[in-house]
Motif scaffolding. Structure first.
Motif, PDB file in Angstrom:
ATOM      1  N   MET A   1       0.846  -1.198   0.000  1.00  0.00           N
ATOM      2  CA  MET A   1       0.000   0.000   0.000  1.00  0.00           C
ATOM      3  C   MET A   1       0.877   1.241   0.000  1.00  0.00           C
ATOM      4  SD  MET A   1      -2.985   1.080   2.704  1.00  0.00           S
ATOM      5  CE  MET A   1      -3.908  -0.427   2.363  1.00  0.00           C
ATOM      6  N   THR A   2       0.556   2.195  -0.864  1.00  0.00           N
ATOM      7  CA  THR A   2       1.355   3.414  -0.940  1.00  0.00           C
ATOM      8  C   THR A   2       1.162   4.272   0.304  1.00  0.00           C
ATOM      9  OG1 THR A   2      -0.392   4.719  -2.002  1.00  0.00           O
ATOM     10  CG2 THR A   2       1.044   3.436  -3.461  1.00  0.00           C
ATOM     11  N   GLY A   3       2.148   5.150   0.532  1.00  0.00           N
ATOM     12  CA  GLY A   3       2.063   6.027   1.691  1.00  0.00           C
ATOM     13  C   GLY A   3       0.848   6.938   1.643  1.00  0.00           C
ATOM     14  N   ASP A   4       0.528   7.449   0.442  1.00  0.00           N
ATOM     15  CA  ASP A   4      -0.626   8.341   0.298  1.00  0.00           C
ATOM     16  C   ASP A   4      -1.931   7.620   0.612  1.00  0.00           C
ATOM     17  OD1 ASP A   4       0.973  10.450  -0.393  1.00  0.00           O
ATOM     18  OD2 ASP A   4       0.657  10.255  -2.553  1.00  0.00           O
ATOM     19  N   LEU A   5      -2.052   6.376   0.128  1.00  0.00           N
ATOM     20  CA  LEU A   5      -3.274   5.612   0.397  1.00  0.00           C
ATOM     21  C   LEU A   5      -3.385   5.290   1.879  1.00  0.00           C
ATOM     22  CD1 LEU A   5      -5.791   4.191  -0.524  1.00  0.00           C
ATOM     23  CD2 LEU A   5      -4.414   2.194  -1.154  1.00  0.00           C
ATOM     24  N   ARG A   6      -2.267   4.923   2.489  1.00  0.00           N
ATOM     25  CA  ARG A   6      -2.274   4.635   3.930  1.00  0.00           C
ATOM     26  C   ARG A   6      -2.694   5.876   4.704  1.00  0.00           C
ATOM     27  NH1 ARG A   6      -2.788   0.230   6.398  1.00  0.00           N
ATOM     28  NH2 ARG A   6      -0.988  -0.772   5.415  1.00  0.00           N
ATOM     29  N   ARG A   7      -2.187   7.035   4.293  1.00  0.00           N
ATOM     30  CA  ARG A   7      -2.533   8.277   4.971  1.00  0.00           C
ATOM     31  C   ARG A   7      -4.038   8.549   4.870  1.00  0.00           C
ATOM     32  NH1 ARG A   7      -2.998  13.813   4.202  1.00  0.00           N
ATOM     33  NH2 ARG A   7      -1.919  15.118   5.732  1.00  0.00           N
ATOM     34  N   ILE A  37      -3.828  -0.720  11.831  1.00  0.00           N
ATOM     35  CA  ILE A  37      -2.377  -0.578  11.778  1.00  0.00           C
ATOM     36  C   ILE A  37      -1.848  -0.473  13.210  1.00  0.00           C
ATOM     37  CG2 ILE A  37      -2.356   0.582   9.535  1.00  0.00           C
ATOM     38  CD1 ILE A  37      -1.993   3.232  11.050  1.00  0.00           C
ATOM     39  N   SER A  38      -0.531  -0.476  13.345  1.00  0.00           N
ATOM     40  CA  SER A  38       0.071  -0.306  14.663  1.00  0.00           C
ATOM     41  C   SER A  38       0.186   1.182  14.990  1.00  0.00           C
ATOM     42  CB  SER A  38       1.463  -0.926  14.692  1.00  0.00           C
ATOM     43  OG  SER A  38       2.344  -0.206  13.838  1.00  0.00           O
ATOM     44  N   GLU A  39       0.297   1.498  16.291  1.00  0.00           N
ATOM     45  CA  GLU A  39       0.504   2.901  16.675  1.00  0.00           C
ATOM     46  C   GLU A  39       1.807   3.424  16.095  1.00  0.00           C
ATOM     47  OE1 GLU A  39      -0.894   4.844  20.590  1.00  0.00           O
ATOM     48  OE2 GLU A  39      -0.467   2.746  21.124  1.00  0.00           O
ATOM     49  N   GLY A  40       2.810   2.544  16.017  1.00  0.00           N
ATOM     50  CA  GLY A  40       4.102   2.953  15.465  1.00  0.00           C
ATOM     51  C   GLY A  40       3.973   3.443  14.036  1.00  0.00           C
ATOM     52  N   LEU A  41       3.187   2.726  13.235  1.00  0.00           N
ATOM     53  CA  LEU A  41       2.988   3.140  11.849  1.00  0.00           C
ATOM     54  C   LEU A  41       2.160   4.423  11.786  1.00  0.00           C
ATOM     55  CD1 LEU A  41       3.376   2.613   8.885  1.00  0.00           C
ATOM     56  CD2 LEU A  41       1.430   1.037   8.932  1.00  0.00           C
ATOM     57  N   LEU A  42       1.194   4.552  12.686  1.00  0.00           N
ATOM     58  CA  LEU A  42       0.401   5.782  12.753  1.00  0.00           C
ATOM     59  C   LEU A  42       1.303   6.985  12.995  1.00  0.00           C
ATOM     60  CD1 LEU A  42      -2.350   7.304  13.018  1.00  0.00           C
ATOM     61  CD2 LEU A  42      -2.286   6.723  15.449  1.00  0.00           C
ATOM     62  N   PHE A  43       2.241   6.828  13.948  1.00  0.00           N
ATOM     63  CA  PHE A  43       3.122   7.943  14.290  1.00  0.00           C
ATOM     64  C   PHE A  43       4.096   8.295  13.166  1.00  0.00           C
ATOM     65  CE2 PHE A  43       2.405   6.645  18.919  1.00  0.00           C
ATOM     66  CZ  PHE A  43       1.429   7.617  19.096  1.00  0.00           C
ATOM     67  N   LYS A  44       4.362   7.354  12.263  1.00  0.00           N
ATOM     68  CA  LYS A  44       5.225   7.661  11.118  1.00  0.00           C
ATOM     69  C   LYS A  44       4.547   8.651  10.183  1.00  0.00           C
ATOM     70  CE  LYS A  44       8.067   3.480  10.884  1.00  0.00           C
ATOM     71  NZ  LYS A  44       8.464   2.312  10.057  1.00  0.00           N
ATOM     72  N   HIS A  45       3.222   8.587  10.132  1.00  0.00           N
ATOM     73  CA  HIS A  45       2.461   9.506   9.279  1.00  0.00           C
ATOM     74  C   HIS A  45       2.062  10.777  10.022  1.00  0.00           C
ATOM     75  CE1 HIS A  45       1.803   6.851   5.765  1.00  0.00           C
ATOM     76  NE2 HIS A  45       1.866   5.877   6.648  1.00  0.00           N
ATOM     77  N   PHE A  46       1.705  10.642  11.298  1.00  0.00           N
ATOM     78  CA  PHE A  46       1.257  11.779  12.112  1.00  0.00           C
ATOM     79  C   PHE A  46       1.907  11.665  13.489  1.00  0.00           C
ATOM     80  CE2 PHE A  46      -2.126  10.763   9.102  1.00  0.00           C
ATOM     81  CZ  PHE A  46      -2.306  11.985   8.465  1.00  0.00           C
ATOM     82  N   PRO A  47       2.844  12.559  13.808  1.00  0.00           N
ATOM     83  CA  PRO A  47       3.604  12.440  15.055  1.00  0.00           C
ATOM     84  C   PRO A  47       2.783  12.616  16.327  1.00  0.00           C
ATOM     85  CG  PRO A  47       4.105  14.512  13.951  1.00  0.00           C
ATOM     86  CD  PRO A  47       3.306  13.695  12.991  1.00  0.00           C
ATOM     87  N   THR A  48       1.645  13.330  16.240  1.00  0.00           N
ATOM     88  CA  THR A  48       0.811  13.553  17.421  1.00  0.00           C
ATOM     89  C   THR A  48      -0.664  13.498  17.029  1.00  0.00           C
ATOM     90  OG1 THR A  48       0.661  15.948  17.134  1.00  0.00           O
ATOM     91  CG2 THR A  48       2.555  15.116  18.393  1.00  0.00           C
ATOM     92  N   LYS A  49      -1.512  13.358  18.031  1.00  0.00           N
ATOM     93  CA  LYS A  49      -2.951  13.385  17.803  1.00  0.00           C
ATOM     94  C   LYS A  49      -3.387  14.759  17.286  1.00  0.00           C
ATOM     95  CE  LYS A  49      -5.852  13.366  21.322  1.00  0.00           C
ATOM     96  NZ  LYS A  49      -6.746  12.956  22.442  1.00  0.00           N
TER      97      LYS A  49
END
Length: 228
Positions: A1-7, A37-49
């Protein structure tokens, strides 16, 4: 899955979570679960809530046809007046017919600034990036044409002064029983616009020439468009 689609999938999952439990009640863990997804992967796209929430707001702003029309206007005194009228109208309309999501956002801004400021910093940055260039270019043009005088040496500050003033006005009207009455709505809105336009340097002739012009239908506040 591309980064844009994941985002996009993360944003879609976050919208559902925020809509269901609000900003304070939503955790990054719950968003990650909703996005599978994992929180780790979430933070790669968005560092904070807060960064995630701000991205959702930015996406909504960019999809707003009124804002798109406004940001596409050529820099001019008229554009500057339209921008101020739009900002004042938006905030006062929110307070006249409180929107729970908008009211929650305003409360978050205040509590954030009393706490660590993270949410407010991110949101102010997004607002400044979107509207700041139009405001400063239009104010510069107004000065060049003699319709405004320079006020200070940092024009973007004038935008923030105007924004903060209107924000404070709205805060007095957020409680069920308003903290302060400013009188009849239409006269109040005009008085606010006049006060801001004078404060950012427009002269009386320019205000008289531009403030009473009818807005294009696609820029009219909803309540005016419905009554037209």
């Amino acid at each position: 899955m591309t980064g844009d689609l994941r985002r996009e999938l993360i944003l879609a999952a976050a919208k559902r979570c925020f809509a269901r439990t609000g900003f304070a009640g939503t955790t990054t863990k719950s968003i990650a679960v909703a996005a599978s997804i994992s929180e780790g992967l979430l933070f790669k796209h968005f560092p904070t809530k807060s960064a995630l929430y701000a991205a959702i707001l930015t996406e909504a702003c960019e999809a707003d046809p009124k804002l798109e029309t406004l940001l596409g206007l050529a820099p001019s005194t008229e554009t500057l007046v339209v921008l101020i009228r739009g900002m004042v109208g938006h905030f006062l309309q929110t307070s006249d017919a409180p929107d729970e999501e908008e009211a929650q956002r305003l409360r978050l801004m205040i509590t954030s600034q009393l706490d660590d400021g993270e949410f407010a910093r991110v949101l102010y940055e997004k607002i400044g990036d979107l509207i700041g260039p139009v405001f400063t270019a239009s104010l510069r043009r107004a000065v060049e044409t003699g319709e405004a005088s320079e006020v200070g040496h940092r024009p973007i500050n004038l935008f923030w002064f105007a924004h903060h003033m209107v924000l404070q006005l709205v805060l007095t009207k957020l409680p069920a029983a308003a903290c302060l009455s400013y009188g009849e709505a239409a006269q109040f809105e005009r008085q606010v616009c006049e006060f801001i336009l004078r404060g950012i340097g427009l002269n009386e002739k320019a205000i008289a020439a531009h403030l009473d012009r009818e807005l294009p239908p696609d820029l009219m506040p909803q309540r005016d468009a419905e009554s037209a």
